[in-house]
Design a protein around this motif. Structure first.
Motif, short mmCIF file in Angstrom:
data_model
loop_
_atom_site.label_atom_id
_atom_site.label_comp_id
_atom_site.label_asym_id
_atom_site.label_seq_id
_atom_site.Cartn_x
_atom_site.Cartn_y
_atom_site.Cartn_z
N MET A 1 3.45 -28.40 -1.89
CA MET A 1 3.18 -27.12 -1.24
C MET A 1 3.39 -26.00 -2.24
N THR A 2 2.47 -25.07 -2.26
CA THR A 2 2.53 -23.94 -3.17
C THR A 2 3.52 -22.91 -2.63
N PRO A 3 4.43 -22.42 -3.49
CA PRO A 3 5.35 -21.39 -3.01
C PRO A 3 4.59 -20.10 -2.69
N PRO A 4 5.12 -19.29 -1.79
CA PRO A 4 4.42 -18.04 -1.45
C PRO A 4 4.38 -17.09 -2.65
N ARG A 5 3.32 -16.32 -2.71
CA ARG A 5 3.23 -15.28 -3.74
C ARG A 5 4.18 -14.15 -3.36
N ARG A 6 4.90 -13.67 -4.34
CA ARG A 6 5.88 -12.62 -4.11
C ARG A 6 5.22 -11.27 -4.34
N VAL A 7 5.20 -10.44 -3.30
CA VAL A 7 4.56 -9.13 -3.38
C VAL A 7 5.63 -8.06 -3.21
N ALA A 8 5.88 -7.33 -4.28
CA ALA A 8 6.83 -6.22 -4.24
C ALA A 8 6.08 -4.96 -3.83
N VAL A 9 6.66 -4.21 -2.92
CA VAL A 9 6.09 -2.93 -2.50
C VAL A 9 7.14 -1.87 -2.78
N LEU A 10 6.77 -0.89 -3.60
CA LEU A 10 7.69 0.20 -3.93
C LEU A 10 7.43 1.37 -2.99
N THR A 11 8.49 1.86 -2.38
CA THR A 11 8.41 3.07 -1.56
C THR A 11 9.43 4.07 -2.09
N GLY A 12 8.95 5.30 -2.30
CA GLY A 12 9.82 6.32 -2.87
C GLY A 12 10.03 7.54 -1.99
N THR A 13 9.16 7.70 -0.98
CA THR A 13 9.27 8.87 -0.11
C THR A 13 8.92 8.49 1.33
N ARG A 14 9.35 9.30 2.26
CA ARG A 14 9.05 9.08 3.67
C ARG A 14 7.53 9.11 3.91
N ALA A 15 6.83 10.03 3.26
CA ALA A 15 5.39 10.19 3.50
C ALA A 15 4.62 8.92 3.13
N GLU A 16 4.87 8.39 1.94
CA GLU A 16 4.12 7.20 1.57
C GLU A 16 4.65 5.95 2.25
N PHE A 17 5.91 5.95 2.66
CA PHE A 17 6.43 4.82 3.44
C PHE A 17 5.64 4.68 4.74
N GLY A 18 5.33 5.79 5.37
CA GLY A 18 4.53 5.74 6.59
C GLY A 18 3.16 5.12 6.35
N LEU A 19 2.55 5.43 5.22
CA LEU A 19 1.25 4.86 4.88
C LEU A 19 1.36 3.39 4.47
N LEU A 20 2.48 3.02 3.86
CA LEU A 20 2.68 1.64 3.40
C LEU A 20 3.13 0.69 4.50
N THR A 21 3.67 1.22 5.58
CA THR A 21 4.23 0.38 6.63
C THR A 21 3.25 -0.69 7.14
N PRO A 22 1.99 -0.36 7.47
CA PRO A 22 1.09 -1.42 7.94
C PRO A 22 0.80 -2.47 6.85
N VAL A 23 0.74 -2.04 5.61
CA VAL A 23 0.53 -2.97 4.49
C VAL A 23 1.73 -3.91 4.38
N MET A 24 2.92 -3.34 4.49
CA MET A 24 4.14 -4.14 4.39
C MET A 24 4.23 -5.13 5.55
N HIS A 25 3.88 -4.70 6.75
CA HIS A 25 3.88 -5.61 7.90
C HIS A 25 2.88 -6.76 7.68
N ALA A 26 1.71 -6.43 7.14
CA ALA A 26 0.70 -7.47 6.90
C ALA A 26 1.19 -8.48 5.87
N ILE A 27 1.81 -8.01 4.82
CA ILE A 27 2.37 -8.91 3.81
C ILE A 27 3.46 -9.77 4.44
N ASP A 28 4.34 -9.15 5.19
CA ASP A 28 5.46 -9.85 5.79
C ASP A 28 5.01 -10.94 6.76
N ARG A 29 3.91 -10.70 7.45
CA ARG A 29 3.41 -11.66 8.44
C ARG A 29 2.57 -12.79 7.82
N HIS A 30 2.10 -12.59 6.61
CA HIS A 30 1.20 -13.57 6.00
C HIS A 30 1.99 -14.79 5.54
#
Length: 128
Positions: A1-30
């Motif tokens: 079995m292939t290990p999962p790919r590790r995807v780091a997501v950098l968040t530095g501010t509240r504004a971009e965290f809001g935009l990154l949240t759906p991306v982070m959820h999608a990564i987390d669920r995959h």
């Protein structure tokens, strides 16, 4: 079995965290991906710091302190950038992500993209 790919997501501010949240959820669920959350910069200063909002939604893998509460100006930003580059380089060395995701054009994203790219990690830059 292939290990999962590790995807780091950098968040530095509240504004971009809001935009990154759906991306982070999608990564987390995959099933073939592992989410690594890197909180940096403005999330770690303020009263209260917005890191609490990030931690309420996702486990945080690493904190990268860049700015100080009362620092301002271009030289302060240059020094914060250098701390960010160093922090992300150490993070990449320790956690070996396959991808490093950044959003926008602030110094947190710039430091993350620069360090990851130079360190040989594929960078995904979402607008900015």
């Amino acid at each position: 079995m292939t290990p999962p790919r590790r995807v780091a997501v950098l968040t530095g501010t509240r504004a971009e965290f809001g935009l990154l949240t759906p991306v982070m959820h999608a990564i987390d669920r995959h099933p073939d991906l592992e989410l690594l959350v890197v909180a940096a910069g403005m999330h770690l200063i303020g009263d209260p710091p917005t890191i609490n909002e990030v931690r309420a939604r996702f486990p945080v893998t690493a904190l990268i302190h860049m700015q100080a509460q009362d620092d301002s100006g271009r030289i302060a930003d240059a020094l914060a950038f250098s701390r960010g580059v160093e922090g992300v380089a150490h993070f990449c060395e320790e956690h070996a992500p396959d991808w490093f995701v950044v959003l926008g054009d602030r110094i947190e994203a710039f430091a993350g993209a620069a360090a990851a790219s130079i360190g040989g990690v594929a960078v995904a830059h979402i607008h900015g």
